[in-house]
Design a protein around this motif. Structure first.
Motif, PDB file in Angstrom:
ATOM      1  N   MET A   1      62.882  14.441  -0.943  1.00  0.00           N
ATOM      2  CA  MET A   1      62.483  13.344  -0.082  1.00  0.00           C
ATOM      3  C   MET A   1      61.492  13.885   0.954  1.00  0.00           C
ATOM      4  SD  MET A   1      64.896  10.712   2.047  1.00  0.00           S
ATOM      5  CE  MET A   1      65.237   9.739   0.611  1.00  0.00           C
ATOM      6  N   PRO A   2      60.325  13.243   1.082  1.00  0.00           N
ATOM      7  CA  PRO A   2      59.346  13.728   2.058  1.00  0.00           C
ATOM      8  C   PRO A   2      59.841  13.540   3.491  1.00  0.00           C
ATOM      9  CG  PRO A   2      58.580  11.687   1.069  1.00  0.00           C
ATOM     10  CD  PRO A   2      59.839  12.081   0.357  1.00  0.00           C
ATOM     11  N   ARG A   3      59.297  14.348   4.379  1.00  0.00           N
ATOM     12  CA  ARG A   3      59.632  14.252   5.798  1.00  0.00           C
ATOM     13  C   ARG A   3      58.334  14.123   6.593  1.00  0.00           C
ATOM     14  NH1 ARG A   3      62.074  18.231   8.431  1.00  0.00           N
ATOM     15  NH2 ARG A   3      63.291  16.780   9.669  1.00  0.00           N
ATOM     16  N   PHE A   4      58.381  13.321   7.648  1.00  0.00           N
ATOM     17  CA  PHE A   4      57.232  13.095   8.518  1.00  0.00           C
ATOM     18  C   PHE A   4      57.617  13.344   9.973  1.00  0.00           C
ATOM     19  CE2 PHE A   4      56.351  10.322   4.842  1.00  0.00           C
ATOM     20  CZ  PHE A   4      55.147  10.868   4.441  1.00  0.00           C
ATOM     21  N   PRO A   5      57.943  14.584  10.332  1.00  0.00           N
ATOM     22  CA  PRO A   5      58.393  14.856  11.696  1.00  0.00           C
ATOM     23  C   PRO A   5      57.313  14.624  12.752  1.00  0.00           C
ATOM     24  CG  PRO A   5      58.110  16.905  10.490  1.00  0.00           C
ATOM     25  CD  PRO A   5      57.949  15.787   9.502  1.00  0.00           C
ATOM     26  N   GLU A   6      56.076  14.945  12.437  1.00  0.00           N
ATOM     27  CA  GLU A   6      55.007  14.746  13.414  1.00  0.00           C
ATOM     28  C   GLU A   6      54.752  13.264  13.661  1.00  0.00           C
ATOM     29  OE1 GLU A   6      51.522  17.090  12.517  1.00  0.00           O
ATOM     30  OE2 GLU A   6      52.781  18.756  11.850  1.00  0.00           O
ATOM     31  N   SER A   7      54.838  12.456  12.604  1.00  0.00           N
ATOM     32  CA  SER A   7      54.653  11.012  12.755  1.00  0.00           C
ATOM     33  C   SER A   7      55.796  10.406  13.562  1.00  0.00           C
ATOM     34  CB  SER A   7      54.570  10.341  11.382  1.00  0.00           C
ATOM     35  OG  SER A   7      53.462  10.827  10.665  1.00  0.00           O
ATOM     36  N   ARG A   8      57.004  10.841  13.263  1.00  0.00           N
ATOM     37  CA  ARG A   8      58.155  10.352  14.026  1.00  0.00           C
ATOM     38  C   ARG A   8      57.983  10.674  15.506  1.00  0.00           C
ATOM     39  NH1 ARG A   8      63.170  13.702  13.552  1.00  0.00           N
ATOM     40  NH2 ARG A   8      61.645  15.095  14.485  1.00  0.00           N
ATOM     41  N   ASP A   9      57.545  11.884  15.796  1.00  0.00           N
ATOM     42  CA  ASP A   9      57.363  12.288  17.188  1.00  0.00           C
ATOM     43  C   ASP A   9      56.201  11.563  17.853  1.00  0.00           C
ATOM     44  OD1 ASP A   9      59.504  13.982  16.766  1.00  0.00           O
ATOM     45  OD2 ASP A   9      58.259  15.791  16.594  1.00  0.00           O
ATOM     46  N   ALA A  10      55.219  11.119  17.063  1.00  0.00           N
ATOM     47  CA  ALA A  10      54.062  10.399  17.604  1.00  0.00           C
ATOM     48  C   ALA A  10      54.294   8.895  17.695  1.00  0.00           C
ATOM     49  CB  ALA A  10      52.829  10.684  16.747  1.00  0.00           C
ATOM     50  N   ARG A  12      54.993   5.295  18.814  1.00  0.00           N
ATOM     51  CA  ARG A  12      54.707   4.617  20.086  1.00  0.00           C
ATOM     52  C   ARG A  12      53.625   5.319  20.900  1.00  0.00           C
ATOM     53  NH1 ARG A  12      59.654   1.239  22.339  1.00  0.00           N
ATOM     54  NH2 ARG A  12      60.694   0.836  20.391  1.00  0.00           N
ATOM     55  N   THR A  13      52.797   6.110  20.238  1.00  0.00           N
ATOM     56  CA  THR A  13      51.632   6.699  20.900  1.00  0.00           C
ATOM     57  C   THR A  13      50.388   6.289  20.127  1.00  0.00           C
ATOM     58  OG1 THR A  13      51.469   8.773  19.634  1.00  0.00           O
ATOM     59  CG2 THR A  13      53.022   8.745  21.499  1.00  0.00           C
ATOM     60  N   GLU A  14      49.243   6.507  20.723  1.00  0.00           N
ATOM     61  CA  GLU A  14      47.984   6.177  20.050  1.00  0.00           C
ATOM     62  C   GLU A  14      47.714   7.084  18.854  1.00  0.00           C
ATOM     63  OE1 GLU A  14      44.657   5.947  22.689  1.00  0.00           O
ATOM     64  OE2 GLU A  14      45.718   4.614  24.073  1.00  0.00           O
ATOM     65  N   ALA A  15      48.385   8.212  18.784  1.00  0.00           N
ATOM     66  CA  ALA A  15      48.159   9.177  17.706  1.00  0.00           C
ATOM     67  C   ALA A  15      48.973   8.879  16.452  1.00  0.00           C
ATOM     68  CB  ALA A  15      48.482  10.583  18.202  1.00  0.00           C
ATOM     69  N   PHE A  16      49.842   7.863  16.486  1.00  0.00           N
ATOM     70  CA  PHE A  16      50.755   7.622  15.363  1.00  0.00           C
ATOM     71  C   PHE A  16      50.034   7.406  14.040  1.00  0.00           C
ATOM     72  CE2 PHE A  16      53.103   4.652  12.613  1.00  0.00           C
ATOM     73  CZ  PHE A  16      54.172   5.464  12.293  1.00  0.00           C
ATOM     74  N   ALA A  17      49.096   6.470  13.979  1.00  0.00           N
ATOM     75  CA  ALA A  17      48.430   6.136  12.713  1.00  0.00           C
ATOM     76  C   ALA A  17      47.679   7.339  12.148  1.00  0.00           C
ATOM     77  CB  ALA A  17      47.490   4.952  12.895  1.00  0.00           C
ATOM     78  N   GLN A  18      46.945   8.031  12.981  1.00  0.00           N
ATOM     79  CA  GLN A  18      46.188   9.189  12.520  1.00  0.00           C
ATOM     80  C   GLN A  18      47.124  10.296  12.044  1.00  0.00           C
ATOM     81  OE1 GLN A  18      43.704  10.923  15.532  1.00  0.00           O
ATOM     82  NE2 GLN A  18      42.635  12.235  14.088  1.00  0.00           N
ATOM     83  N   THR A  19      48.208  10.518  12.759  1.00  0.00           N
ATOM     84  CA  THR A  19      49.175  11.550  12.382  1.00  0.00           C
ATOM     85  C   THR A  19      49.833  11.210  11.056  1.00  0.00           C
ATOM     86  OG1 THR A  19      49.587  12.035  14.712  1.00  0.00           O
ATOM     87  CG2 THR A  19      51.242  12.794  13.136  1.00  0.00           C
ATOM     88  N   LEU A  20      50.240   9.951  10.882  1.00  0.00           N
ATOM     89  CA  LEU A  20      50.877   9.535   9.636  1.00  0.00           C
ATOM     90  C   LEU A  20      49.916   9.668   8.457  1.00  0.00           C
ATOM     91  CD1 LEU A  20      53.319   8.393   8.147  1.00  0.00           C
ATOM     92  CD2 LEU A  20      52.438   6.113   8.660  1.00  0.00           C
ATOM     93  N   CYS A  21      48.688   9.237   8.621  1.00  0.00           N
ATOM     94  CA  CYS A  21      47.707   9.353   7.524  1.00  0.00           C
ATOM     95  C   CYS A  21      47.495  10.809   7.132  1.00  0.00           C
ATOM     96  CB  CYS A  21      46.393   8.694   7.927  1.00  0.00           C
ATOM     97  SG  CYS A  21      46.498   6.894   8.047  1.00  0.00           S
ATOM     98  N   ARG A  22      47.471  11.712   8.084  1.00  0.00           N
ATOM     99  CA  ARG A  22      47.322  13.133   7.795  1.00  0.00           C
ATOM    100  C   ARG A  22      48.540  13.664   7.049  1.00  0.00           C
ATOM    101  NH1 ARG A  22      49.207  16.751  10.840  1.00  0.00           N
ATOM    102  NH2 ARG A  22      49.014  15.586  12.776  1.00  0.00           N
ATOM    103  N   GLU A  23      49.758  13.277   7.471  1.00  0.00           N
ATOM    104  CA  GLU A  23      50.961  13.751   6.790  1.00  0.00           C
ATOM    105  C   GLU A  23      51.058  13.187   5.371  1.00  0.00           C
ATOM    106  OE1 GLU A  23      54.399  15.199   9.643  1.00  0.00           O
ATOM    107  OE2 GLU A  23      54.124  13.020   9.811  1.00  0.00           O
ATOM    108  N   ILE A  24      50.635  11.954   5.175  1.00  0.00           N
ATOM    109  CA  ILE A  24      50.627  11.377   3.826  1.00  0.00           C
ATOM    110  C   ILE A  24      49.661  12.151   2.938  1.00  0.00           C
ATOM    111  CG2 ILE A  24      49.916   9.357   2.472  1.00  0.00           C
ATOM    112  CD1 ILE A  24      51.142   7.619   4.710  1.00  0.00           C
ATOM    113  N   ALA A  25      48.473  12.472   3.455  1.00  0.00           N
ATOM    114  CA  ALA A  25      47.482  13.213   2.670  1.00  0.00           C
ATOM    115  C   ALA A  25      47.993  14.594   2.268  1.00  0.00           C
ATOM    116  CB  ALA A  25      46.186  13.337   3.460  1.00  0.00           C
ATOM    117  N   CYS A  26      48.876  15.170   3.072  1.00  0.00           N
ATOM    118  CA  CYS A  26      49.415  16.512   2.782  1.00  0.00           C
ATOM    119  C   CYS A  26      50.538  16.507   1.743  1.00  0.00           C
ATOM    120  CB  CYS A  26      49.928  17.151   4.075  1.00  0.00           C
ATOM    121  SG  CYS A  26      48.622  17.621   5.208  1.00  0.00           S
TER     122      CYS A  26
END
Length: 110
Positions: A1-10, A12-26
Motif C-alpha cells: 500500500m503506498p504512503r504519502f507522508p509528505e502530502s499528509r503533513d502538507a 491544509r497548506t498551499e503546498a498540498f497539491a504540489q506535494t501530492l502530485c510529486r509523491e504520486i509521480a514517485c
C-alpha cells in the motif's frame, strides 16, 4: 500500500497539491492502477504520468482527494503494420489518505 507522508503533513497548506502530485509521480509503475483503467488494453508509459488535484476534503480519519492522471498509452495490434500506436490517456481516481498512517488507497471514480 503506498504512503504519502509528505502530502499528509502538507494538508491544509498551499503546498498540498504540489506535494501530492510529486509523491504520486514517485510511485512508479506498480503504484498506479492505470493498466486496469486503460480503455484500449494497452500499457501505460509510466515515465509520462502527470497528476492534477481536482478537489480534496477531510472525511473523519482520512483525506479524500480526487485526482486526474494524464499519461501516454502504447496500444499494440492497431492494424497499422508492426508499429504500435501511442495515444494520450486520462483517468480520474479517488485517493484516500489515512491521516494516522499516511497509507493511501486508489479507487476509480464513478
Amino acid at each position: 500500500m503506498p504512503r504519502f507522508p509528505e502530502s499528509r503533513d502538507a494538508w491544509r497548506t498551499e503546498a498540498f497539491a504540489q506535494t501530492l502530485c510529486r509523491e504520486i509521480a514517485c510511485l512508479g509503475p506498480a503504484g498506479l492502477p492505470l493498466a486496469e483503467l486503460s480503455p484500449r488494453g494497452g500499457y501505460a508509459d509510466f515515465g509520462a504520468v502527470t497528476a492534477t488535484v481536482l478537489g480534496a476534503v477531510e472525511e473523519g480519519d482520512s483525506i479524500r482527494v480526487n485526482v486526474g492522471l494524464f499519461y501516454t498509452e502504447t496500444v499494440g495490434n492497431c492494424g497499422c503494420g508492426d508499429e504500435p500506436m501511442v495515444e494520450n490517456g486520462y483517468c480520474e481516481l479517488r485517493l484516500r489518505i489515512r491521516k494516522a498512517t499516511a497509507e493511501a488507497a486508489f479507487e476509480a471514480m464513478p
